[in-house]
Design an enzyme around this catalytic site. Structure first.
Site, PDB file in Angstrom:
ATOM      1  N   ASP A 156      24.169  38.273  24.742  1.00 60.13           N
ATOM      2  CA  ASP A 156      25.569  38.485  25.152  1.00 60.13           C
ATOM      3  C   ASP A 156      26.298  39.307  24.099  1.00 60.13           C
ATOM      4  O   ASP A 156      27.506  39.142  23.911  1.00 60.13           O
ATOM      5  CB  ASP A 156      26.285  37.152  25.413  1.00 60.13           C
ATOM      6  CG  ASP A 156      27.599  37.327  26.152  1.00 60.13           C
ATOM      7  OD1 ASP A 156      27.805  38.398  26.750  1.00 60.13           O
ATOM      8  OD2 ASP A 156      28.413  36.394  26.112  1.00 60.13           O
ATOM      9  N   HIS A 210      27.749  33.538  35.443  1.00 66.15           N
ATOM     10  CA  HIS A 210      28.728  33.169  34.414  1.00 66.15           C
ATOM     11  C   HIS A 210      29.311  31.835  34.843  1.00 66.15           C
ATOM     12  O   HIS A 210      30.112  31.767  35.765  1.00 66.15           O
ATOM     13  CB  HIS A 210      29.825  34.235  34.279  1.00 66.15           C
ATOM     14  CG  HIS A 210      30.791  33.917  33.174  1.00 66.15           C
ATOM     15  ND1 HIS A 210      30.840  34.628  31.995  1.00 66.15           N
ATOM     16  CD2 HIS A 210      31.700  32.920  33.038  1.00 66.15           C
ATOM     17  CE1 HIS A 210      31.758  34.095  31.193  1.00 66.15           C
ATOM     18  NE2 HIS A 210      32.295  33.063  31.807  1.00 66.15           N
ATOM     19  N   HIS A 238      25.651  43.550  26.882  1.00 65.59           N
ATOM     20  CA  HIS A 238      26.716  44.478  27.282  1.00 65.59           C
ATOM     21  C   HIS A 238      26.561  45.765  26.490  1.00 65.59           C
ATOM     22  O   HIS A 238      26.669  45.751  25.260  1.00 65.59           O
ATOM     23  CB  HIS A 238      28.099  43.870  27.005  1.00 65.59           C
ATOM     24  CG  HIS A 238      28.350  42.608  27.769  1.00 65.59           C
ATOM     25  ND1 HIS A 238      28.912  42.604  29.029  1.00 65.59           N
ATOM     26  CD2 HIS A 238      28.078  41.313  27.466  1.00 65.59           C
ATOM     27  CE1 HIS A 238      28.992  41.350  29.457  1.00 65.59           C
ATOM     28  NE2 HIS A 238      28.495  40.556  28.544  1.00 65.59           N
ATOM     29  N   HIS A 245      20.550  39.279  28.333  1.00 67.71           N
ATOM     30  CA  HIS A 245      21.994  39.375  28.667  1.00 67.71           C
ATOM     31  C   HIS A 245      22.644  40.272  27.618  1.00 67.71           C
ATOM     32  O   HIS A 245      22.833  39.861  26.473  1.00 67.71           O
ATOM     33  CB  HIS A 245      22.639  37.989  28.651  1.00 67.71           C
ATOM     34  CG  HIS A 245      24.100  37.995  29.015  1.00 67.71           C
ATOM     35  ND1 HIS A 245      24.629  37.167  29.972  1.00 67.71           N
ATOM     36  CD2 HIS A 245      25.152  38.729  28.556  1.00 67.71           C
ATOM     37  CE1 HIS A 245      25.928  37.380  30.080  1.00 67.71           C
ATOM     38  NE2 HIS A 245      26.282  38.324  29.220  1.00 67.71           N
ATOM     39  N   LYS A 255      24.562  39.713  39.261  1.00 66.98           N
ATOM     40  CA  LYS A 255      25.415  38.929  38.372  1.00 66.98           C
ATOM     41  C   LYS A 255      26.610  38.353  39.121  1.00 66.98           C
ATOM     42  O   LYS A 255      27.328  39.086  39.803  1.00 66.98           O
ATOM     43  CB  LYS A 255      25.902  39.815  37.231  1.00 66.98           C
ATOM     44  CG  LYS A 255      26.914  39.167  36.312  1.00 66.98           C
ATOM     45  CD  LYS A 255      26.266  38.179  35.349  1.00 66.98           C
ATOM     46  CE  LYS A 255      27.334  37.389  34.606  1.00 66.98           C
ATOM     47  NZ  LYS A 255      26.961  37.121  33.224  1.00 66.98           N
ATOM     48  N   HIS A 292      24.425  32.371  28.986  1.00 62.45           N
ATOM     49  CA  HIS A 292      25.103  31.953  27.741  1.00 62.45           C
ATOM     50  C   HIS A 292      25.617  30.521  27.803  1.00 62.45           C
ATOM     51  O   HIS A 292      26.826  30.282  27.719  1.00 62.45           O
ATOM     52  CB  HIS A 292      26.219  32.926  27.353  1.00 62.45           C
ATOM     53  CG  HIS A 292      27.088  33.438  28.474  1.00 62.45           C
ATOM     54  ND1 HIS A 292      27.659  32.620  29.413  1.00 62.45           N
ATOM     55  CD2 HIS A 292      27.484  34.690  28.796  1.00 62.45           C
ATOM     56  CE1 HIS A 292      28.356  33.340  30.253  1.00 62.45           C
ATOM     57  NE2 HIS A 292      28.257  34.606  29.907  1.00 62.45           N
TER      58      HIS A 292
HETATM   59  C1  NCD Z   1      31.806  39.568  27.680  1.00 60.07           C
HETATM   60  C2  NCD Z   1      32.361  40.995  27.635  1.00 60.07           C
HETATM   61  O1  NCD Z   1      33.083  41.309  26.677  1.00 60.07           O
HETATM   62  O2  NCD Z   1      32.077  41.794  28.525  1.00 60.07           O
HETATM   63  N1  NCD Z   1      32.582  38.763  26.774  1.00 60.07           N
HETATM   64  C3  NCD Z   1      32.192  37.591  26.223  1.00 60.07           C
HETATM   65  O3  NCD Z   1      33.013  36.957  25.564  1.00 60.07           O
HETATM   66  N2  NCD Z   1      30.967  37.147  26.360  1.00 60.07           N
HETATM   67  C4  NCD Z   1      31.824  39.066  29.074  1.00 60.07           C
HETATM   68  C5  NCD Z   1      31.012  37.817  29.277  1.00 60.07           C
HETATM   69  O4  NCD Z   1      29.787  37.835  29.202  1.00 60.07           O
HETATM   70  O5  NCD Z   1      31.610  36.768  29.527  1.00 60.07           O
HETATM   71 ZN    ZN Z   2      28.200  38.587  28.667  1.00 61.42          ZN
END
Ligand code: NCD
Ligand code: ZN
Length: 345
Positions: A248, A137, A16, A14, A100, A175
Site C-alpha cells: 500500500d 478496501h 499505488h 497492493h 478493486k 491492508h
Molecule cells: C491510499 C491512497 O493514497 O491512494 N491511501 C492510504 O492511506 N492507503 C488509498 C488506500 O489504499 O486506501
Molecule cells: Zn491502497
C-alpha cells in the site's frame, strides 16, 4: 545467526503508482526489488474500463527504467455502473488480475466507489464464476462509526454478508489493520486472503498521535492499538499462506501530507524490504519472509512464483534518503523509527 538470506523475488500485492511525474519518480523504487505488483486503480479519474487499464499499463511500461524487470498487474475500479461482460473480457484477455472495491468515500479518490452493494452483484457473480479476485478496501463509511472501528464493523455488516451472497467469490481483504480481520481470515478456510502492509507491522496509533501529530504516519485504514499491530505481526510471520505482502505504498507530496487536512498514505516502496527483514528477524521468523513476500501471494492469485532470486544481507546501517524528489514535489519516505541493517544486495 543468519546474516544473509536468498529468497525468490518478491511481489507487491497492493501498490499505488499514481500517474505522470509522480509515476516516473516512484516506479523505479518498486521495480528495483519487486517483480510484479497489483496496481491500484484510484487515479483521477479512476481506471474503470478495460481501455483505461490498457492505457494506464502502457504509461507504466513507458515509465519503467531501462532494463527493469517489472510487470504491472492491472485492476479495474468497481463502480455501480461496471459492466460484468467488460470485466470478463478484460480478464479473459489477460489485461486485468483483479477488481478493486472501494466503498464510496472510504479513502483517497474513492468518490466513484460503491454505495449500493446490490448494484454490484452481477459483476461479483461473474467474478465468482471466472475466479477473478476482488480486492476490498474493508472499511464502512457510516459517519456514526468511529474511524478505529470501521474495519471490524465492515466485516460484519458488509464483507461477510457479501461473501455469503456470492459463494465462490475470491476476496483479498486489503491492508488489514485489526485482530478482528486476522481472526476472520483465519476462520474462513476458502477463497479469502489478506494483504498486510509494511507500515502496519511497525506503527500503532500512538506513533501518529503522541508527542505531536505525525502526518507521514497517517494512512487508511488508520493504524490501530498495539494489540492489533501484534496480531498483524503474528499473522504475517505465522506462515499462514492466506496472508501476504501488499505494501500500500501510497505517495503524496509533502505539502499535501503536512496540511490542515492531510492526505492518507505512507510511502514505503524505497525501504520496505529492509524493514520487513528487520521485523521478521525480530519475530524469529526470517525463514518465513519468503512465504510472505514471494510465495503466498502468487499462490492465491494462481500465478507462478518468480524464478529470479534476491539476496538480503545484514551489515552496516542502511542509509536511504528521507525524501525523494518528484516533478510534483518532495515525497517523504516512511521512517520506521529504528535503524535498518538489512539491504538487498
Ligand atoms: C491510499 C491512497 O493514497 O491512494 N491511501 C492510504 O492511506 N492507503 C488509498 C488506500 O489504499 O486506501
Ligand atoms: Zn491502497
Amino acid at each position: 545467526m543468519t546474516q544473509s538470506l536468498t529468497i525468490r523475488r518478491p511481489d507487491d500485492w497492493h501498490l499505488h503508482l499514481r500517474d505522470g511525474a509522480m509515476l516516473a519518480a516512484v516506479l523505479p523504487e518498486s521495480a528495483r526489488h519487486f517483480a510484479r505488483a497489483i496496481i491500484m486503480p484510484n487515479l483521477v479519474p479512476p481506471v474503470v474500463t478495460g481501455q483505461d487499464a490498457a492505457a494506464y499499463r502502457a504509461r507504466i511500461m513507458a515509465a519503467l527504467p531501462e532494463g527493469a524487470d517489472f510487470t504491472p498487474l492491472m485492476t479495474l475500479y468497481l463502480t455501480e455502473e461496471t459492466d460484468a461482460r467488460e470485466v470478463a473480457a478484460a480478464h479473459a484477455s489477460g489485461l486485468i488480475t483483479a477488481v478493486k472495491l472501494y466503498p464510496a468515500g472510504a479513502t483517497t479518490n474513492s468518490a466513484s466507489g460503491v454505495r449500493d452493494f446490490n448494484a454490484a452483484r452481477p459483476v461479483l457473480e461473474t467474478m465468482a464464476e471466472i475466479g477473478l479476485p476482488l480486492c476490498v478496501h474493508g472499511e464502512v463509511t457510516d459517519p456514526e462509526i468511529d474511524i478505529f472501528d470501521r474495519e471490524a464493523v465492515f466485516i460484519d455488516r458488509v464483507l461477510d454478508p457479501l461473501r455469503r451472497a456470492v459463494p465462490g467469490l475470491r476476496v483479498v481483504m486489503e491492508h488489514v489493520t485489526t485482530k478482528d480481520a486476522v481472526a476472520y481470515v483465519t476462520s474462513e478456510p476458502r477463497d479469502l486472503a489478506a494483504t498486510i502492509t509494511t507500515h502496519h507491522l511497525v506503527i500503532n496509533r500512538n506513533h501518529i498521535l503522541v508527542g505531536g501529530i505525525k502526518p507521514h504516519y497517517y494512512c487508511l485504514p488508520v493504524a490501530k492499538r498495539e494489540e492489533h499491530r501484534l496480531a498483524l505481526r503474528a499473522a504475517a510471520t505465522s506462515g499462514d499462506a492466506m496472508f501476504f505482502l501488499g505494501t500500500d505504498s501510497a505517495p503524496h507530496t509533502d505539502p499535501l501530507k503536512e496540511s490542515a487536512c492531510g492526505c492518507a498514505g505512507c510511502f514505503t516502496a524505497p525501504n520496505t524490504l529492509s524493514i520487513l527483514a528487520h521485523v521478521f528477524e525480530q519475530e524469529g521468523a526470517l525463514d518465513r519472509l519468503e512465504g510472505f513476500t514471494s510465495l503466498n501471494g502468487p499462490a492465491f492469485y494462481r500465478l507462478p512464483a518468480n524464478e529470479a532470486r534476491i539476496t538480503l544481507t545484514k551489515g552496516d546501517r542502511v542509509t536511504y534518503p528521507s525524501k525523494i524528489e518528484t516533478g510534483d514535489g518532495p515525497v517523504t519516505v516512511f521512517d520506521p523509527g529504528f535503524a535498518l541493517h538489512w539491504r538487498v544486495s
